[in-house]
Design an enzyme around this catalytic site. Structure first.
Site, PDB file in Angstrom:
ATOM      1  N   ASP A  98      -7.529   1.512 -65.859  1.00 52.83           N
ATOM      2  CA  ASP A  98      -7.212   0.643 -66.993  1.00 52.83           C
ATOM      3  C   ASP A  98      -7.465   1.251 -68.369  1.00 52.83           C
ATOM      4  OD1 ASP A  98      -9.963   0.770 -66.986  1.00 52.83           O
ATOM      5  OD2 ASP A  98     -10.233  -1.218 -66.084  1.00 52.83           O
ATOM      6  N   GLU A 120      -6.539   1.745 -57.945  1.00 52.05           N
ATOM      7  CA  GLU A 120      -7.505   0.740 -58.434  1.00 52.05           C
ATOM      8  C   GLU A 120      -6.750  -0.404 -59.127  1.00 52.05           C
ATOM      9  OE1 GLU A 120     -10.874   0.860 -61.574  1.00 52.05           O
ATOM     10  OE2 GLU A 120     -11.789   1.785 -59.835  1.00 52.05           O
ATOM     11  N   GLU A 134      -9.218  -2.921 -71.679  1.00 51.97           N
ATOM     12  CA  GLU A 134      -8.912  -2.579 -70.280  1.00 51.97           C
ATOM     13  C   GLU A 134      -8.210  -3.699 -69.520  1.00 51.97           C
ATOM     14  OE1 GLU A 134     -11.840  -2.007 -71.789  1.00 51.97           O
ATOM     15  OE2 GLU A 134     -12.072   0.167 -71.731  1.00 51.97           O
ATOM     16  N   HIS A 210     -21.507   1.705 -72.979  1.00 47.26           N
ATOM     17  CA  HIS A 210     -20.515   2.354 -73.834  1.00 47.26           C
ATOM     18  C   HIS A 210     -19.314   1.502 -74.208  1.00 47.26           C
ATOM     19  CE1 HIS A 210     -17.216   2.815 -70.915  1.00 47.26           C
ATOM     20  NE2 HIS A 210     -18.173   2.845 -70.015  1.00 47.26           N
ATOM     21  N   ARG A 212     -16.299  -0.815 -75.538  1.00 51.93           N
ATOM     22  CA  ARG A 212     -15.851  -1.180 -76.882  1.00 51.93           C
ATOM     23  C   ARG A 212     -16.202  -2.620 -77.251  1.00 51.93           C
ATOM     24  NH1 ARG A 212     -11.666   2.314 -79.526  1.00 51.93           N
ATOM     25  NH2 ARG A 212     -11.603   4.082 -78.133  1.00 51.93           N
ATOM     26  N   HIS A 243     -23.266   8.338 -73.688  1.00 51.53           N
ATOM     27  CA  HIS A 243     -21.833   8.638 -73.834  1.00 51.53           C
ATOM     28  C   HIS A 243     -21.614   9.365 -75.170  1.00 51.53           C
ATOM     29  CE1 HIS A 243     -17.531   7.820 -74.366  1.00 51.53           C
ATOM     30  NE2 HIS A 243     -17.469   7.317 -73.144  1.00 51.53           N
TER      31      HIS A 243
HETATM   32  C1  UD1 Z   1     -12.664   5.211 -72.528  1.00 48.14           C
HETATM   33  C2  UD1 Z   1     -11.841   4.083 -71.910  1.00 48.14           C
HETATM   34  C3  UD1 Z   1     -12.748   3.131 -71.148  1.00 48.14           C
HETATM   35  C4  UD1 Z   1     -13.617   3.872 -70.159  1.00 48.14           C
HETATM   36  C5  UD1 Z   1     -14.343   4.991 -70.860  1.00 48.14           C
HETATM   37  C6  UD1 Z   1     -15.115   5.792 -69.847  1.00 48.14           C
HETATM   38  C7  UD1 Z   1      -9.909   3.411 -73.249  1.00 48.14           C
HETATM   39  C8  UD1 Z   1      -9.388   2.499 -74.289  1.00 48.14           C
HETATM   40  N1  UD1 Z   1     -11.208   3.300 -72.964  1.00 48.14           N
HETATM   41  O1  UD1 Z   1     -13.512   4.642 -73.500  1.00 48.14           O
HETATM   42  O2  UD1 Z   1     -11.949   2.203 -70.438  1.00 48.14           O
HETATM   43  O3  UD1 Z   1     -14.554   2.974 -69.616  1.00 48.14           O
HETATM   44  O4  UD1 Z   1     -13.398   5.861 -71.514  1.00 48.14           O
HETATM   45  O5  UD1 Z   1     -16.071   6.603 -70.428  1.00 48.14           O
HETATM   46  O6  UD1 Z   1      -9.157   4.170 -72.699  1.00 48.14           O
HETATM   47  N2  UD1 Z   1     -15.916  11.755 -76.770  1.00 48.14           N
HETATM   48  C9  UD1 Z   1     -16.244  13.087 -76.879  1.00 48.14           C
HETATM   49  N3  UD1 Z   1     -16.163  13.880 -75.748  1.00 48.14           N
HETATM   50  C10 UD1 Z   1     -15.777  13.396 -74.549  1.00 48.14           C
HETATM   51  C11 UD1 Z   1     -15.454  12.031 -74.448  1.00 48.14           C
HETATM   52  C12 UD1 Z   1     -15.515  11.229 -75.562  1.00 48.14           C
HETATM   53  O7  UD1 Z   1     -16.602  13.561 -77.944  1.00 48.14           O
HETATM   54  O8  UD1 Z   1     -15.744  14.165 -73.581  1.00 48.14           O
HETATM   55  C13 UD1 Z   1     -16.000  10.886 -77.971  1.00 48.14           C
HETATM   56  C14 UD1 Z   1     -14.882  11.096 -78.971  1.00 48.14           C
HETATM   57  O9  UD1 Z   1     -15.419  11.026 -80.259  1.00 48.14           O
HETATM   58  C15 UD1 Z   1     -13.988   9.890 -78.741  1.00 48.14           C
HETATM   59  C16 UD1 Z   1     -15.013   8.823 -78.367  1.00 48.14           C
HETATM   60  O10 UD1 Z   1     -15.950   9.518 -77.551  1.00 48.14           O
HETATM   61  O11 UD1 Z   1     -13.265   9.540 -79.873  1.00 48.14           O
HETATM   62  C17 UD1 Z   1     -14.480   7.618 -77.639  1.00 48.14           C
HETATM   63  O12 UD1 Z   1     -13.591   8.007 -76.594  1.00 48.14           O
HETATM   64  P1  UD1 Z   1     -12.378   7.020 -76.136  1.00 48.14           P
HETATM   65  O13 UD1 Z   1     -11.645   7.680 -75.036  1.00 48.14           O
HETATM   66  O14 UD1 Z   1     -11.622   6.581 -77.331  1.00 48.14           O
HETATM   67  O15 UD1 Z   1     -13.094   5.730 -75.637  1.00 48.14           O
HETATM   68  P2  UD1 Z   1     -14.253   5.477 -74.615  1.00 48.14           P
HETATM   69  O16 UD1 Z   1     -15.198   4.547 -75.260  1.00 48.14           O
HETATM   70  O17 UD1 Z   1     -14.744   6.759 -74.068  1.00 48.14           O
HETATM   71  N1  UDP Z   2     -21.178   9.125 -65.017  1.00 47.75           N
HETATM   72  C1  UDP Z   2     -21.505  10.474 -65.046  1.00 47.75           C
HETATM   73  N2  UDP Z   2     -22.384  10.918 -66.001  1.00 47.75           N
HETATM   74  C2  UDP Z   2     -22.921  10.094 -66.930  1.00 47.75           C
HETATM   75  C3  UDP Z   2     -22.566   8.708 -66.898  1.00 47.75           C
HETATM   76  C4  UDP Z   2     -21.675   8.262 -65.935  1.00 47.75           C
HETATM   77  O1  UDP Z   2     -21.040  11.248 -64.223  1.00 47.75           O
HETATM   78  O2  UDP Z   2     -23.709  10.561 -67.753  1.00 47.75           O
HETATM   79  C5  UDP Z   2     -20.236   8.644 -63.989  1.00 47.75           C
HETATM   80  C6  UDP Z   2     -20.709   7.457 -63.180  1.00 47.75           C
HETATM   81  O3  UDP Z   2     -21.462   7.844 -62.059  1.00 47.75           O
HETATM   82  C7  UDP Z   2     -19.383   6.814 -62.799  1.00 47.75           C
HETATM   83  C8  UDP Z   2     -18.495   7.089 -63.973  1.00 47.75           C
HETATM   84  O4  UDP Z   2     -19.084   8.196 -64.666  1.00 47.75           O
HETATM   85  O5  UDP Z   2     -18.810   7.466 -61.673  1.00 47.75           O
HETATM   86  C9  UDP Z   2     -18.424   5.886 -64.861  1.00 47.75           C
HETATM   87  O6  UDP Z   2     -17.826   6.258 -66.038  1.00 47.75           O
HETATM   88  P1  UDP Z   2     -17.983   5.430 -67.375  1.00 47.75           P
HETATM   89  O7  UDP Z   2     -19.223   4.636 -67.343  1.00 47.75           O
HETATM   90  O8  UDP Z   2     -17.763   6.405 -68.482  1.00 47.75           O
HETATM   91  O9  UDP Z   2     -16.696   4.494 -67.336  1.00 47.75           O
HETATM   92  P2  UDP Z   2     -16.342   3.122 -66.611  1.00 47.75           P
HETATM   93  O10 UDP Z   2     -16.635   3.233 -65.163  1.00 47.75           O
HETATM   94  O11 UDP Z   2     -17.117   2.059 -67.294  1.00 47.75           O
HETATM   95  O12 UDP Z   2     -14.890   2.975 -66.898  1.00 47.75           O
END
Ligand code: UD1
Ligand code: UDP
Length: 382
Positions: A98, A120, A134, A210, A212, A243
């Site tokens: 999602d 999923e 999501e 983490h 939103r 995160h």
């Molecule tokens: C996204 C997904 C959310 C999921 C989450 C898992 C959307 C809208 N949201 O949210 O459903 O639960 O990922 O973690 O798709 N960043 C880094 N390095 C990384 C990853 C992220 O620097 O490897 C930072 C960046 O500044 C980025 C911010 O995290 O802009 C947010 O990332 P984004 O993908 O927009 O949203 P998430 O909150 O990670």
């Molecule tokens: N996870 C990880 N390292 C971390 C935090 C989470 O490998 O520091 C794994 C966790 O075990 C799970 C997945 O990331 O498998 C969950 O991802 P996240 O919480 O980013 O997203 P969500 O599941 O809420 O979409």
């Protein structure tokens, strides 16, 4: 049909964790040409997962920016996928869950009139603002998809209520397949703190947060509650791999820095995370994936959200919705830390989300759908 080209598209950490085992399964099928495309909506957190599961992308976008907005992510994915799909012309595109990558990947495939499989599928809260965005992403992908791979019977029933009855397969969640490969006895952590912690004498609370919809006030309340819980219980150690989102980093450091028993650490590699979960006392999280993994490992979970699209483990008694109000979070965590009976009642291993064979079922279902196999897979739980 000679060879079936199946393209998996994903971009964030949880999608990678749940799709890499499926990519491995597809790679091993002789009748399938398996192509893996990453959008890199996440960068570091995605690369780490690909490395652990030994997968390489055949095609890659590079769309991550600090503090990216939903509009930017979606627009960049959609535009980037145009060229990828035009050149590769897969017979089927697979997306997961999602996220914004999921939605834009499915929409891009639809614009190219390529069938879409949704891994999923069928999770719902029926509240379009939670989880945000999501819940809307998965509903929209449900409307686009031709094949729907549902982890549980409740997910399948949600789709039935939306009159989606064709191409629906009950498979279990691929996260349980992933868990089967990462958790090992005697695991040594790369992160030194995790080798030093005394998991017997101390109650280790594993935290992630983490989402939103929790940005701002709810996140402030959650962080304040976590600090109060640790202050009130000298036998606890809180480990929070934070995160990389700057919004989350700011909140976590603002409320939780400077406490000797609160450890804010970098995001963990997935094998480190799963093995930490296997050893900790309690999980407090707003993550979706952790709500599936922790019950399988017999760890109680307090969900730092108002609702969940994963009611199965709540029904099984190992997950409880703690909400986002400070007092309620403190009260529920304190009860689990102080009352051994309450703890025991929640700490039992349940596996409502899968049996470790979801990837095989999904690949079988794809082969059956395209006429490469005589029988569909047996449903999960049958
Ligand atoms: C996204 C997904 C959310 C999921 C989450 C898992 C959307 C809208 N949201 O949210 O459903 O639960 O990922 O973690 O798709 N960043 C880094 N390095 C990384 C990853 C992220 O620097 O490897 C930072 C960046 O500044 C980025 C911010 O995290 O802009 C947010 O990332 P984004 O993908 O927009 O949203 P998430 O909150 O990670
Ligand atoms: N996870 C990880 N390292 C971390 C935090 C989470 O490998 O520091 C794994 C966790 O075990 C799970 C997945 O990331 O498998 C969950 O991802 P996240 O919480 O980013 O997203 P969500 O599941 O809420 O979409």
């Amino acid at each position: 049909m000679s060879e079936l080209t199946v393209m998996t598209i994903f971009g964030t950490r949880p999608e990678a964790i749940k799709m890499c085992p499926l990519v491995r399964e597809l790679d091993g099928r002789p009748g399938i040409r398996s192509l893996c495309c990453v959008t890199a909506q996440h960068r570091e957190m995605l690369d780490s997962v690909m490395e652990i599961f030994g997968r390489k992308a055949h095609l890659a976008l590079d769309i991550m920016e600090p503090r990216q907005t939903l509009t930017t992510i979606t627009a960049k994915c959609l535009t980037g996928m145009e060229e990828v799909l035009r050149q590769a012309r897969p017979d089927l595109v697979l997306v997961h869950g999602d996220t914004s990558t999921t939605f834009s990947g499915a929409l891009a495939a639809f614009y190219h009139q390529i069938p879409v499989g949704h891994v999923e599928a069928g999770l719902r809260t029926y509240d379009k603002w939670s989880p945000y965005p999501e819940e809307m992403n998965r509903k929209l992908v449900g409307a686009i998809a031709d094949l729907h791979f549902c982890p549980t019977a409740a997910n399948r029933d949600n789709l039935r209520r939306e009159n989606i009855t064709q191409g629906v397969f009950l498979t279990g969640n691929t996260v349980i397949d992933a868990l089967g490969t990462t958790v090992t006895d005697g695991f040594r952590f790369q992160e030194p703190l995790l080798n030093e912690l005394d998991y017997t004498a101390r109650k280790v609370i594993l935290v992630t947060c983490h989402r939103r919809e929790n940005y701002g006030e709810p996140m402030a309340a959650i962080m304040t509650a976590l600090r109060r819980v640790v202050d009130a219980h000298p036998d606890t150690e809180l480990v929070y791999p934070v995160h990389l989102s700057p919004v989350v980093q700011e909140a976590a450091h603002k409320y939780l820095d400077g406490h000797p028993r609160i450890h804010l650490i970098a995001p963990l590699a997935v094998d480190e995370m799963h093995n930490l979960m296997a050893r900790c006392h309690l999980v407090m999280t707003d993550s979706g994936g952790l709500q599936e993994e922790a019950p399988a490992l017999g760890k109680p979970v307090l969900v730092l959200r108002r609702e969940t699209e994963r009611p199965e483990a709540v029904a099984a008694g190992t997950v409880q919705i703690a909400g986002v109000e400070q007092e309620q979070i403190v009260a529920l965590a304190s009860r689990l830390l102080e009352d051994p009976e309450a703890y025991r009642a929640m700490a039992h291993a349940v596996n409502p989300y899968g049996d470790g064979h979801a990837c095989r079922r999904i690949a079988d279902a794809i082969e059956w759908h395209f006429g490469l196999r005589d029988q569909p897979p047996e449903p999960f739980g049958a």
